[in-house]
Design an enzyme around this catalytic site. Structure first.
Site, PDB file in Angstrom:
ATOM      1  N   HIS A 166       0.835  -1.215   0.000  1.00 30.39           N
ATOM      2  CA  HIS A 166       0.000   0.000   0.000  1.00 30.39           C
ATOM      3  C   HIS A 166       0.864   1.257   0.000  1.00 30.39           C
ATOM      4  O   HIS A 166       0.431   2.303   0.462  1.00 30.39           O
ATOM      5  CB  HIS A 166      -0.950   0.053   1.199  1.00 30.39           C
ATOM      6  CG  HIS A 166      -1.709  -1.212   1.436  1.00 30.39           C
ATOM      7  ND1 HIS A 166      -2.959  -1.446   0.936  1.00 30.39           N
ATOM      8  CD2 HIS A 166      -1.368  -2.338   2.115  1.00 30.39           C
ATOM      9  CE1 HIS A 166      -3.371  -2.653   1.303  1.00 30.39           C
ATOM     10  NE2 HIS A 166      -2.418  -3.222   2.019  1.00 30.39           N
ATOM     11  N   SER A 287      13.967  21.778 -16.647  1.00 36.30           N
ATOM     12  CA  SER A 287      12.761  22.580 -16.845  1.00 36.30           C
ATOM     13  C   SER A 287      13.142  23.855 -17.588  1.00 36.30           C
ATOM     14  O   SER A 287      14.208  24.423 -17.356  1.00 36.30           O
ATOM     15  CB  SER A 287      12.158  22.929 -15.485  1.00 36.30           C
ATOM     16  OG  SER A 287      11.346  24.081 -15.588  1.00 36.30           O
ATOM     17  N   LYS A 293      15.439  22.283 -11.557  1.00 32.16           N
ATOM     18  CA  LYS A 293      14.744  21.013 -11.768  1.00 32.16           C
ATOM     19  C   LYS A 293      15.588  19.970 -12.493  1.00 32.16           C
ATOM     20  O   LYS A 293      16.324  20.265 -13.412  1.00 32.16           O
ATOM     21  CB  LYS A 293      13.455  21.232 -12.583  1.00 32.16           C
ATOM     22  CG  LYS A 293      12.329  21.889 -11.816  1.00 32.16           C
ATOM     23  CD  LYS A 293      11.827  21.089 -10.625  1.00 32.16           C
ATOM     24  CE  LYS A 293      11.086  19.826 -10.999  1.00 32.16           C
ATOM     25  NZ  LYS A 293       9.774  20.067 -11.583  1.00 32.16           N
ATOM     26  N   GLU A 300       8.983   8.565 -16.760  1.00 30.82           N
ATOM     27  CA  GLU A 300       7.577   8.950 -16.976  1.00 30.82           C
ATOM     28  C   GLU A 300       7.093   8.507 -18.349  1.00 30.82           C
ATOM     29  O   GLU A 300       5.964   8.032 -18.509  1.00 30.82           O
ATOM     30  CB  GLU A 300       7.423  10.462 -16.820  1.00 30.82           C
ATOM     31  CG  GLU A 300       7.659  10.921 -15.392  1.00 30.82           C
ATOM     32  CD  GLU A 300       7.796  12.431 -15.305  1.00 30.82           C
ATOM     33  OE1 GLU A 300       6.850  13.075 -14.867  1.00 30.82           O
ATOM     34  OE2 GLU A 300       8.845  12.966 -15.705  1.00 30.82           O
TER      35      GLU A 300
END
Ligand code: ARG
Length: 470
Positions: A166, A287, A293, A300
């Site tokens: 979980h 970024s 960043k 992804e």
């Protein structure tokens, strides 16, 4: 000649004899598949060369003609490899392009190649050969990723990480055990591919359009020439069978799902909050606005591309739904889904292997938080069971101890002896050797567990399987 051959041979079509009118330009554009099936060229040529040898063997063409066909096909293959073949929409597909090129070179001899053959068994054969080759390529890439994971397991041997259910801290596990979990998933993926390969490896060619042939074709010979293990037994089935593509893409979809889950895990692990690993700069992007960043875009995209492959599978299933026997032109729509699934999963596997082998766990960070979250509670429970306490009672007792810890803001290993003895009389003397993440991991013994001895056995077994020569 045009009198005799109708619209066909003038336009390079292979079926023009019965047509009085040229094909409408819209229809030419609408029905072509050369824009994507040129990828089958090598395999179509291999199928045609076997066909030519077979025709020679059974006497449907002379030995000289068989040789000429085979050599011309070879030359056409080279021409295609070198990008010299001009693709023409009016020639529909790769099969027609190659046959027309053959006829242009050999005249009447070229006109004999298609003896006893239809584009239906031809395209099924080319697709099977392409798929078998692609499948072997994916299987090899799965092995590469497994090897990268195993090397990480060996490199991080002894490192303990929190295990989650979980996404909440559950029990401690060895990092090696973690890496080997993905080795196992990939092993099943590999096994599924091999199952799919065994089932697909039956020769379609010689089934004609749907009913077979009245000519004495030697299908066994063709099967041997092309490395098939046997013959597809029913010509009607051959003409419509795309099960092998559904199976293959479903294997790929599950691999993509595995990669997507792993990618998600590493996205989480690379956050400032987790900090379990630092992704190499060369595998991250920045970024355009926020200068600090460093984003895990590769992971992804891997997660996101799972959607493509699952959609490719769905596309095939919906395509086949409701199709009567035998060949229907709908089947031409099978190819792009399969190509996309193979391309997507192949690239993801490649990138995953490269990323796994370049990424190191942040041992300090993982170690610093390892005693948080009562990872040792379940091992303590099992300690009580070994002392003779019923499991449910032990669960209750450890639950109470955890509550005491939460009240005091401490870990199980920091709880005073009176607290242990207060909950379980006589527990204190040997309890301190049972708690803490390291003791907890050390206590596992079952086959398949994260116990150090078990994991060492597994690492050694995988080393033998994945690096057999070493
Ligand atoms: N390009 C076609 C395909 O991929 C070849 C088969 C055409 N057969 C036919 N009977 N029209 O399915």
């Amino acid at each position: 000649m045009s009198e005799k051959t109708g619209q066909g041979e003038q336009s390079g079509k292979t079926w023009g004899g019965r047509f009085a009118e040229a094909t409408n330009a819209l229809v030419v554009k609408y029905t072509e598949s050369i824009s994507f099936d040129s990828r089958l060229a090598k395999h179509d040529i291999a199928g045609s060369q076997a066909q030519a040898r077979m025709l020679g063997k059974v006497g449907l063409v002379s030995p000289e003609e068989a040789k000429a066909l085979e050599e011309a096909l070879q030359a056409i293959g080279q021409e295609i490899d070198q990008g010299k073949m001009v693709w023409r929409e009016e020639l529909e597909d790769i099969h027609t392009h190659i046959e027309q090129a053959l006829i242009a070179r050999l005249g009447d001899t070229g006109r004999k190649l298609h003896t006893g053959r239809s584009r239906n068994d031809q395209v099924a054969t080319a697709m099977k050969l392409w798929t078998r080759n692609a499948l072997d390529g994916v299987a090899a890439k799965i092995r590469e990723l497994q090897r990268a994971l195993l090397e990480s397991a060996e490199r991080e041997e002894g490192v303990i990480i929190p295990g989650y259910t979980h996404l909440q801290r559950a029990q401690p596990v060895l990092a090696a055990h973690y890496y080997l979990a993905y080795v196992e998933k990939l092993e099943r993926d590999h096994g599924r591919l091999m199952d799919c390969r065994a089932r697909l490896n039956k020769l379609p060619l010689g089934s004609g359009a749907l009913a077979g042939s009245s000519l004495p074709l030697d299908r066994e010979f063709v099967a041997r020439e092309l490395g098939f293990d046997g013959l597809a037994a029913n010509s009607l089935d051959v003409s419509s069978d795309r099960d092998f593509l559904v199976e293959f893409v479903s294997c790929l979809a599950l691999t993509a799902v595995h990669l997507g889950g792993w990618a998600e895990e590493w996205v989480i692990w690379s956050t400032t909050e987790f900090g379990f690993l630092k992704l190499p700069d060369s595998f991250c992007t920045g970024s355009s606005l926020m200068p600090q960043k460093k984003n895990p875009d590769v992971l992804e995209l891997m997660r996101g591309r799972t959607a493509r492959v699952v959609a490719d599978l769905q596309r095939l299933l919906v395509l086949l739904k409701g199709l009567p026997l035998a060949y229907n032109r709908d089947l031409q729509e099978d190819k792009e889904a399969v190509f996309d699934a193979v391309d997507t999963v192949s690239r993801s596997l490649e990138v995953a292997a490269a990323l796994v082998s370049r990424t190191r766990l942040n041992r300090e960070r993982i170690g610093a938080g390892l005693e948080e979250g009562f990872l040792d509670a379940t091992t303590l429970l099992e300690h009580l069971v070994r002392r003779g306490m019923p499991m449910r009672t032990a669960h209750e007792c450890v639950g109470k101890l955890v509550r005491l810890c939460e009240e005091r803001g401490c870990k199980l290993s920091e709880l005073p002896a009176e607290s242990f003895d207060g909950v379980v009389p006589g527990l204190a003397p040997d309890v301190y050797g049972q708690v803490g993440a390291a003791s907890a991991v050390g206590a596992f013994v079952t086959v398949g567990s994260t116990g150090p001895a078990r994991v060492r056995e597994q690492v050694a077994a995988w080393r033998g399987r994945l690096f057999p020569s070493a």
